[in-house]
Design a protein around this motif. Structure first.
Motif, PDB file in Angstrom:
ATOM      1  N   UNK A  38       0.838  -1.200   0.000  1.00  9.67           N
ATOM      2  CA  UNK A  38       0.000   0.000   0.000  1.00  9.67           C
ATOM      3  C   UNK A  38       0.877   1.256   0.000  1.00  9.67           C
ATOM      4  N   UNK A  39       1.946   1.225   0.777  1.00  9.19           N
ATOM      5  CA  UNK A  39       2.879   2.352   0.838  1.00  9.19           C
ATOM      6  C   UNK A  39       3.591   2.523  -0.505  1.00  9.19           C
ATOM      7  N   UNK A  40       4.061   1.398  -1.071  1.00 11.52           N
ATOM      8  CA  UNK A  40       4.776   1.456  -2.348  1.00 11.52           C
ATOM      9  C   UNK A  40       3.887   1.952  -3.486  1.00 11.52           C
ATOM     10  N   UNK A  41       2.612   1.552  -3.461  1.00 13.71           N
ATOM     11  CA  UNK A  41       1.677   1.983  -4.501  1.00 13.71           C
ATOM     12  C   UNK A  41       1.345   3.464  -4.401  1.00 13.71           C
ATOM     13  N   UNK A  42       1.720   4.081  -3.286  1.00 14.87           N
ATOM     14  CA  UNK A  42       1.460   5.513  -3.091  1.00 14.87           C
ATOM     15  C   UNK A  42       2.779   6.273  -2.940  1.00 14.87           C
ATOM     16  N   UNK A  43       3.710   5.944  -3.846  1.00 19.11           N
ATOM     17  CA  UNK A  43       4.997   6.653  -3.921  1.00 19.11           C
ATOM     18  C   UNK A  43       5.776   6.622  -2.619  1.00 19.11           C
ATOM     19  N   UNK A  44       5.701   5.470  -1.943  1.00 19.09           N
ATOM     20  CA  UNK A  44       6.439   5.256  -0.690  1.00 19.09           C
ATOM     21  C   UNK A  44       6.108   6.281   0.395  1.00 19.09           C
ATOM     22  N   UNK A  45       4.893   6.786   0.357  1.00 17.33           N
ATOM     23  CA  UNK A  45       4.451   7.721   1.391  1.00 17.33           C
ATOM     24  C   UNK A  45       3.947   6.940   2.600  1.00 17.33           C
ATOM     25  N   UNK A  46       4.667   7.055   3.712  1.00 18.06           N
ATOM     26  CA  UNK A  46       4.295   6.304   4.906  1.00 18.06           C
ATOM     27  C   UNK A  46       2.993   6.815   5.534  1.00 18.06           C
ATOM     28  N   UNK A  47       2.560   8.013   5.103  1.00 16.51           N
ATOM     29  CA  UNK A  47       1.316   8.571   5.639  1.00 16.51           C
ATOM     30  C   UNK A  47       0.112   7.715   5.262  1.00 16.51           C
ATOM     31  N   UNK A  48       0.213   6.987   4.149  1.00 14.29           N
ATOM     32  CA  UNK A  48      -0.928   6.192   3.700  1.00 14.29           C
ATOM     33  C   UNK A  48      -0.918   4.791   4.315  1.00 14.29           C
TER      34      UNK A  48
END
Length: 522
Positions: free
Chosen positions: A302-312
């Protein structure tokens, strides 16, 4: 200067008194007036405490002695809500401290509340001390709930359950082996056992293996800590409405916080070890046979699919809370289902015989397998009927955050909605004259036929917030019941005391004095 300070002090005191009066009197009385205007009857408001004390005393009295052997258990499990509905009707209200609690039983209204299409009915914000027990997916709202649900969902897909079956089987084999050893040491393979603590140990073992792949000792410690925490929470429950109570330095509050620290440390160690095992495993397969590994894998994707944003994604603190929920929900719900299934089949030997015949025709003396479990129609019917008569969670609550139409009613903001699952499940108008009898045949054609497509059967909740682990619980229960039926027949002991028990909505439905059963080795 002294006059100015005195004036300021008087103003502050007056303001505090004014706010307190609004909280303990003006707002409750206005809500009461609004409900009565619409023809909703209920108990008169009692300042500050509402019906909390009467609820506690009525429950304590009802549960002070065992009851006769029958499935008509509502008078013992939920005596106060039952009495209110009998006096004031199926739509009525009581007082949870200063908050009115409107009870509904009509399936269409239940559907509106649990489907929550308008997002007006929210989970009641748990007290900070209640959150120590578990503050995971079941407690969240809005985007946080949606995020956690998306991340956790892949771990509970039906096909993923297949990889859990060997772990469930291993725990059940150990359980049956323990029973067989008791049979060997007894005369003619017959022995008596209180199965309730043994079933609790079984479900702890299963959740330890399937959720974490951790040792039994670690799983047992998590269970012990959460059980101790739940008992302390039960003691302080009547005082939670007092503002700032969590800061009171009582023995119970101090002990609860101490247990929470130990619990979080233990779970954090398990999570870190799992992360390390994932990182050290090149092919990424080692972690895909337990729920924690699957959830961590889904979180990372899930994080990787969102540009490695840990917020997601979920933080380690979020994962700790979900792990706490794994144990408190996964262990308790299945233990409750299993023990009442054992009691019901002991009370109804004809259904026990039918279920055993089905199990033996499918598996013979071989261990049950994933594909075969899905063909256990009679066992499935029995489990559904047990869930109807003995739902693990006896009451669901929601909070109305803004004015909303509910059927012909207009509910003002600040009202709690109570859906008494057990009373709906036992309602003669919905289930017929045999509503309080054990009749698995009613589910022979599935849930839709049994309910006439009404929302009148929801042991795992209903709608978008339905329990994510319901499939897991049913598979676990089928495996355990099938293996017990393969090896034993059983009946209630003369020492068995029928006493279904629920500790003020905090615990799953349990046998208050245990479940003493006589086993006969086949």
């Amino acid at each position: 200067m002294s006059i100015l300070l005195a004036t300021l002090f008087a103003f502050v005191v007056s303001y505090i008194v004014f706010k307190v009066l609004i909280w303990v009197w003006w707002k409750p009385k206005n809500l009461e007036k609004c409900l009565r205007k619409q023809g909703i009857d209920g108990t008169p408001y009692k300042i500050l405490f509402g019906d909390v004390m009467e609820f506690s005393s009525t429950t304590e009295q009802a549960q002070s002695t065992p009851m006769n052997l029958s499935h008509s258990i509502t008078h013992r499990v939920v005596p106060f809500p039952l009495r209110i509905i009998q006096r004031h009707g199926p739509i009525s209200y009581t007082w949870n401290g200063v908050v009115p609690r409107v009870t509904i039983m009509e399936p269409e209204l239940v559907k509106e509340v649990l489907s929550n299409k308008s997002s007006s009915f929210t989970k009641i914000e748990n007290h900070p001390l209640v959150k120590l027990l578990a503050n995971g997916l079941a407690s969240h709202e809005g985007e946080k709930w949606a995020k956690h649900r998306r991340i956790a969902n892949p771990a509970f897909h039906f096909e993923k359950m297949k990889v859990m079956v060997p772990a469930i089987l291993a725990s059940c084999v150990d359980f049956v082996d323990k029973l067989e050893k008791l049979g060997v040491s007894s005369n003619n393979g017959t022995f008596e056992l209180d199965v309730w603590p043994e079933i609790q140990k079984l479900t702890v073992d299963i959740i330890s293996r399937t959720a974490f792949g951790s040792s039994y000792e670690e799983g047992l410690r998590v269970f012990q800590l959460q059980t101790e925490l739940a008992k302390l929470l039960h003691k302080v429950l009547p005082f939670l409405f007092i503002p700032g109570f969590r800061f009171f330095p009582t023995r119970e509050v101090r002990k609860m916080k101490e247990i929470d620290r130990e619990l979080r440390t233990l779970l954090k160690d398990i999570i870190i070890r799992k992360r390390e095992s994932i990182g050290n495993n090149k092919d990424g397969e080692v972690h895909k046979d337990d729920l924690l590994g699957l959830m961590l894998d889904s979180n990372q994707k899930h994080i990787q699919d969102n540009n490695n944003s840990k917020k997601v994604g979920m933080s380690i603190e979020d994962v700790i809370e979900e792990c706490k929920l794994f144990y408190i929900a996964g262990q308790g719900t299945t233990a409750s289902l299993l023990v009442w299934t054992m009691v019901a089949l002991s009370m109804h030997p004809e259904w026990q015989a039918q279920a055993r015949e089905e199990v033996l025709s499918l598996f013979g003396s071989n261990n049950p397998n994933f594909d075969g479990l899905s063909h256990l129609k009679i066992v499935n019917m029995i489990l559904y009927e047990v869930l109807r008569l003995y739902p693990p969670v006896v009451l669901l609550s929601r909070y109305n955050s803004k004015e909303i139409k509910l059927g012909n009613l207009t509910l003002p903001p600040g009202v709690e909605i109570a859906v008494p699952t057990i009373l709906v499940h036992h309602d003669r108008e919905l289930w017929g004259d045999d509503a309080e009898e054990f009749n698995p045949k009613r589910f022979s054609n599935g849930i839709s036929k049994a309910t006439n497509n009404r929302v009148s059967f929801f042991p795992f909740g209903w709608g978008p917030r339905i329990c994510i682990g319901q499939t897991f619980a049913i598979i676990e229960a089928k495996m355990a019941v099938a293996m017990i039926l393969q090896h034993f027949s059983f009946e209630l002991s003369p020492t068995y005391a029928h006493a279904p028990y629920n500790a003020q909505d905090l615990e799953d439905l349990q046998p208050q004095y245990g479940a003493h059963i006589i086993f006969h080795k086949l």
